[in-house]
Design an enzyme around this catalytic site. Structure first.
Site, mmCIF file in Angstrom:
data_model
loop_
_atom_site.group_PDB
_atom_site.id
_atom_site.type_symbol
_atom_site.label_atom_id
_atom_site.label_comp_id
_atom_site.label_asym_id
_atom_site.label_seq_id
_atom_site.Cartn_x
_atom_site.Cartn_y
_atom_site.Cartn_z
ATOM 1 N N VAL A 9 0.869 -1.179 0.000
ATOM 2 C CA VAL A 9 0.000 0.000 0.000
ATOM 3 C C VAL A 9 0.904 1.225 0.000
ATOM 4 O O VAL A 9 2.071 1.159 0.380
ATOM 5 C CB VAL A 9 -0.955 0.040 1.209
ATOM 6 N N SER A 10 0.352 2.362 -0.418
ATOM 7 C CA SER A 10 1.186 3.550 -0.595
ATOM 8 C C SER A 10 1.469 4.286 0.703
ATOM 9 O O SER A 10 2.553 4.840 0.886
ATOM 10 C CB SER A 10 0.522 4.502 -1.599
#
Length: 305
Positions: A9-10
């Site tokens: 995930v970012s």
């Protein structure tokens, strides 16, 4: 075949739980998680995963955008896996390089990427031709006039760009050059370096020497690495190679050294192509007697890089 999951995930406030659950349901025995932008190719967890994958393993992601944000990056990763004899699978996309259908999909993606590059080249050529017809000449006026200051700036910019590109691959070759030069010939060092790299990242001797000379000029490597290699008799060449491989990774197992020697297509003392741990153990003992096993350890990269 072991399934190794990769979830990303970012940002830290996003949760990895749905990806982890999907990867576990797909049968992944190991799941590695990372917080980082998909546009960043130098992700430490992904790098560790790719370095640790072995022949027969399968890297699994929920969607391909969890692995790469560009088609070129995706194809580059899959090439690395194929070079190791490993596979890639995306749960929600029709890509599984272990199946004929998945390989066909990958070929279509590769063709699309090449078509996109060809379109960009054609648009660039058309734009330049149109500008010339209108009397506009591209480029730096100082360069056209052969201005010394402009030429110097270009040389510096090219050098900086080259050093930046070399720094991205320095981890592949700097540790070996620091450790083995001038104790070993460049030909042997080159084979040791390339044995652990995929085909698209392998070095040629002229390219390696250019990078080494650039690092010596900028003070990242000592001048001694460019010195003449000591002449070795035939009996101590194999011990020197085995000692160099072991010295680069002291925790490497005997079997892993066997695999590396086979990848280098190095023959055993008896001329065979298949290595056994007992042969490696014997050569390590010889290297220790010759005093070439405990070469001084060095940092992988200088701080400046």
């Amino acid at each position: 075949m072991p399934l190794i999951g990769y979830a990303r995930v970012s940002t830290d406030d996003q949760t990895l739980l749905p990806q982890a659950q999907a990867l576990k349901a797909a049968g992944c025995s190991v799941i590695r998680e990372e917080h980082g932008s998909g546009g960043n190719r130098a992700r430490p967890v992904l790098t560790s995963v790719l370095d640790g994958i072995r022949k027969g393993d399968t890297l699994v992601v929920v969607r391909i955008d969890r692995l790469a944000r560009s088609l070129s990056h995706l194809l580059e990763i899959i090439e690395q896996l194929e070079a190791k004899g490993a596979f890639f699978r995306s749960i929600e996309d029709p890509i599984d390089t272990a199946s004929p259908q998945g390989k066909f999909t990958l070929q279509v993606l590769g063709a699309a990427a090449e078509f996109e590059r060809a379109l960009i080249r054609e648009r660039t050529k058309a734009g330049l031709a149109s500008a010339r017809l209108e009397g506009r000449i591209g480029g730096n006026p100082g360069l056209r006039a052969r201005n010394p200051d402009a030429l110097r700036k270009v040389r510096l910019a090219r050098h900086d760009g080259y050093m930046e590109r070399v720094a991205q691959t320095a981890g592949d070759w700097v540790p070996h050059v620091r450790r083995m030069r001038p104790h070993m010939a460049w030909e042997d060092i080159l084979r040791i370096i390339n044995a652990s790299l995929p085909q698209n990242r392998q070095w040629t001797q002229p390219r390696l020497l250019r990078a080494v000379r650039a690092y010596v000029r900028d003070g990242f490597l000592p001048e001694e690495v460019l010195g003449r290699a000591a002449r070795r008799v035939g009996d101590d060449r194999l011990p020197a190679i085995v000692a160099a491989i072991k010295g680069a990774d002291p925790h490497m197992t005997l079997q892993a050294i066997c695999d590396r020697l086979e990848a280098m297509r190095e023959r055993t003392p008896r001329g065979r192509t298949t290595w056994q741990p007992s042969s490696v153990k014997m050569l390590l003992a010889q290297a220790e007697k010759l005093g070439i096993l405990s070469l001084p350890a060095q940092d992988i990269l200088p701080r400046e890089v």
